[in-house]
Design a protein around this motif. Structure first.
Motif, PDB file in Angstrom:
ATOM      1  N   PRO A  56      45.539  46.508  44.609  1.00  0.00           N
ATOM      2  CA  PRO A  56      46.704  46.114  42.973  1.00  0.00           C
ATOM      3  C   PRO A  56      47.986  44.828  43.689  1.00  0.00           C
ATOM      4  O   PRO A  56      48.102  44.900  44.541  1.00  0.00           O
ATOM      5  N   ASP A  89      50.193  43.818  39.001  1.00  0.00           N
ATOM      6  CA  ASP A  89      49.193  44.628  38.345  1.00  0.00           C
ATOM      7  C   ASP A  89      51.065  46.114  38.326  1.00  0.00           C
ATOM      8  O   ASP A  89      50.602  46.642  37.596  1.00  0.00           O
ATOM      9  N   GLN A 138      38.812  49.575  38.536  1.00  0.00           N
ATOM     10  CA  GLN A 138      38.343  48.715  37.076  1.00  0.00           C
ATOM     11  C   GLN A 138      37.289  48.658  36.866  1.00  0.00           C
ATOM     12  O   GLN A 138      36.304  48.968  37.984  1.00  0.00           O
ATOM     13  N   VAL A 146      44.627  50.521  34.518  1.00  0.00           N
ATOM     14  CA  VAL A 146      45.810  50.134  34.704  1.00  0.00           C
ATOM     15  C   VAL A 146      45.479  50.155  32.861  1.00  0.00           C
ATOM     16  O   VAL A 146      46.807  50.026  31.814  1.00  0.00           O
TER      17      VAL A 146
END
Length: 558
Positions: A459, A463, A482, A550
């Motif tokens: 990250p 992020d 992801q 995320v």
């Protein structure tokens, strides 16, 4: 140009064979003149899939095991069944505007050229076994062929007019019956939660909602519309003569020796009646709370409350956020022969053994409030009220909790902390809310990352900022995941859903704040200080575990 790596070397590097097995196969190859790979397969040293994978690597091509990959139907439909069988080739996915085609013989330049010409797309060949391609062709084109055959027959039997006698006759014809069953069967196989059958100006659009997203699956011709809609209405015990007002019903179907219930709703549109069918998987009603996405600390808080003998537990969230599923899973934990459990629902979605379920009937005057008054005289221990919609229902439910009953219900609010305020706004006295409500569970459904194709990454500060994490103050996750997309998840990067929860327990301090009409934000701050995980924090925990991304968390929780 780089020298071609020998097949034996590739197999050794992959750990499929030993040097001794290679030497023996080479000796046999010298005697029989058979290809080395075929000798190894015939001797049972390697499988056909291992050989094809090694040959693909040797040729610099990708090997795809179609048994483990879901074929994209939009890609597969770009060529006919006959063409796929002729070349033993099947389009399995799109990469932008490029068509990925699984082939048993990727060196067949004529096949590649023909597929490129027919589809008008660039082609990237990948390698798979002949058996896997044959199986995938049978699997993919079976539905298309069935739909085509059925709709052709249905067109022959479709009435030119729409008088009631003609409609009743056509709904009993085998083609229309088969088409209706086919749509339901395919939806269950594709894990759809809803089936949308939508008349348009020129045809009928059929869409499935899978993991919260609608996908178009077929467009039968316009002439089968009346027969198909009427057949589904008859199956759901609805009035086929009435097309001007919405109707609700229910039907059952036997899919692969498994009984499936569907809740059916009709809606008059300018092009005819639209039908939406909610697929009610009976397995959902038997889920364990631990399977729903509860974090251990959140589940512990919730379990302490629903094991109490009295009080009110409210599950809140928007429509389609899994509130009913959470309540049913809770009832499964509480279901005991020593307890009298009664539910009041509109409609009764799942039939639960050992539980008395009451169906609301507003036309007959059996409203939530009327049913509750009657049920309280039926000596209940636990009450489930499908939804608190008005002040009268809320008042009776809260008073039932005060008189020694455990009451479970749902409400539409944005989060747990705003629920007491919402009840006061509905007209309940603050002291009644404070004394009767013990627990509020707010939840949202979030998509689960596909285990096959999710990719780890480190990250960035951006992020962490988006997640509200300050690495100088708190521990930041070392890696996140992801979505990328593969055949198994239909290129979405996600496969299935689970719930995020926040569990607010009304302590004596919070009950006092509710009675004094405290602001929602103040209630939330005290709840967090007392150990409540917010929806966002629960989501962060799942993001850190690699269960979701995320982007998905930010989509679901603002």
């Amino acid at each position: 140009m780089a020298a071609k790596v020998p097949l034996g070397t590739v197999l050794l590097q992959r750990g499929f064979v030993t040097q001794e097995q290679i030497d023996e196969a080479i000796a046999e190859q010298a005697r029989t003149s058979r290809p080395l790979g075929r000798v190894l397969v015939a001797n049972g040293v390697i499988t056909e899939a291992q050989l094809v994978g090694a040959l693909a690597e040797q040729a610099g091509l990708e090997f795809v095991d179609l048994g483990d990959h879901q074929v994209d139907p939009t890609a597969a439909s770009t060529i006919t069944d006959a063409l796929a069988r002729r070349y033993q080739a099947l389009p399995i996915a799109w990469e932008g505007s490029t068509l990925v085609v699984a082939m048993a013989d990727p060196a067949n330049v004529l096949a590649v050229d023909d597929i490129r010409s027919v589809t008008g797309a660039d082609v990237r060949p990948v390698v798979s076994t002949r058996e896997a391609i044959e199986s995938a062709i049978n699997r993919v084109h079976r539905l298309d062929a069935e739909v085509e055959d059925v709709t052709t027959l249905a067109l022959d039997t479709a009435p030119d007019d729409e008088d009631l006698a003609s409609l009743r006759e056509v709904t009993e014809d085998a083609p229309i019956v088969k088409l209706a069953n086919l749509i339901i069967r395919q939806a269950v196989q594709d894990r759809a939660s809803d089936i949308h059958i939508e008349p348009t100006e020129y045809d009928v659009r059929v869409r499935y909602r899978i993991d919260g997203v609608l996908h178009e699956v077929m467009r039968p011709p316009k002439r089968v519309q009346s027969g198909l809609i009427s057949r589904l209405k008859i199956m759901a015990d609805l009035n086929i003569a009435e097309k001007r007002v919405p109707q609700d019903g229910r039907l059952s179907a036997n899919i692969a020796s498994k009984q499936v219930d569907l809740r059916v709703a009709t809606l008059p549109t300018v092009h005819g009646e639209k039908i939406v069918m909610r697929v009610l998987d009976k397995g959902t009603s038997l889920l364990d709370l631990a399977d729903l996405g509860f974090l251990p600390q959140t589940l512990n808080r919730y379990e302490t409350m629903f094991h109490k003998p009295y009080g009110t537990i409210l599950v809140t969230g928007p429509t389609g956020s899994g509130k009913s599923t959470t309540l049913y899973a809770t009832l499964n934990q509480l279901n005991d022969p020593s307890k009298n459990i009664i539910t009041v629902e509109d409609p009764v979605e799942y039939r639960l053994p050992g539980i008395n379920q009451v169906q609301i009937n507003n036309k007959a005057g059996l409203t939530f409030a009327a049913a509750l008054r009657t049920i309280l005289r039926a000596d209940p221990d636990i009450l489930l009220v499908g939804e608190i919609r008005d002040r009268e229902t809320a008042t009776i439910a809260m008073e039932a909790a005060l008189t020694g009953h455990l009451v479970l219900s749902t409400l539409h609010t944005n989060d747990a902390a705003s629920t007491p305020t919402r009840l006061v706004e509905m007209g309940l006295e603050p002291y009644l809310v404070a004394s009767s409500v013990d627990c509020v569970v707010a939840q949202r459904l979030i998509r689960r990352l596909c285990e096959r194709c999710k990719v780890a990454y480190f990250p960035t500060t951006t992020d962490l900022d988006a997640l509200g994490i300050d690495p100088d103050i708190e521990d930041a996750p070392e890696e996140l995941y992801q979505p990328t997309g593969c055949q198994a998840c239909s290129k979405t990067g996600y496969n299935g859903r689970f719930a995020l929860h926040e569990v607010l327990l009304l302590s004596e301090e919070l009950k006092g704040m509710v009675a004094e009409r405290a602001h929602t934000e103040d209630i939330k701050k005290v709840s967090v200080a007392q150990g409540m995980y917010t929806l966002r924090r629960s989501g962060l925990a799942h993001v850190s575990k690699g269960n979701t991304s995320v982007e998905e968390l930010l989509r679901v929780v603002a």
